[in-house]
Design a protein around this motif. Structure first.
Motif: not given
Length: 173
Positions: A52, A56, A99-100, A102-104, A106
């Protein structure tokens, strides 16, 4: 007669990690990499463990640009490739942690805004395994270098607003 088969099994077991690494490296060449990555950075990305974090790193243009900058300052030996790989993976882990939280978020550039400073520092702490109370100098230095790159790219693209946001983040940092 059983000894040769035992030795053959030991030899094939010892070659398994090398074979796996070669297969991963070959398969990684089929996956897309950000167009921002230079040829040298692309080679480093292909050598990375395929997980992963490397995904990224490969897909984020700013992390690839940071790799280009690091590679320019290195002498091209194996240790410098390892150093660049470690720094890129550090940013990849930071991005995954952000990302974990805050899902906003990217991309890495999403973190480089004044309102995201606490998120960036929390993500850095999480990526480091919560081993520190204040961000170490290396994290701040890395983020400042990334900010410099992002500001330069924003100005080249004529995106004055993004450059101003990143500059404000840089000063807060």
């Amino acid at each position: 007669t059983s000894e040769p088969s035992v030795n053959q099994n030991q030899n094939s077991a010892q070659n398994l990690p090398k074979r796996r690494t070669r297969v991963q490296a070959a398969a990684s060449r089929l996956l897309p990499i950000s167009s921002s990555a230079s040829e040298g950075v692309s080679e480093i990305l292909h050598r990375m463990n395929q997980d992963n974090v490397s995904y990224e790193v490969k897909s984020d243009w700013l992390i690839c640009k940071y790799g280009n900058k690091l590679l320019e300052n290195q002498d091209g030996n194996q240790r410098s490739y390892e150093y660049v790989s470690q720094k890129l993976r550090e940013l990849g882990r930071l991005l995954l942690a952000a990302k974990s939280l805050d899902s906003e978020v990217q991309t890495l550039q999403d973190l480089l805004a004044p309102g995201q400073l606490s998120l960036a520092l929390s993500a850095a702490r999480k990526a480091a395994g919560y081993r520190w109370t204040r961000p170490p100098l290396s994290v701040r230095t890395t983020l400042k270098t990334v900010c410099d790159i992002a500001i330069g790219e924003s100005l080249l693209d004529g995106d004055w607003e993004a450059a101003a946001r990143t500059t404000d983040f840089y000063h807060l940092l």
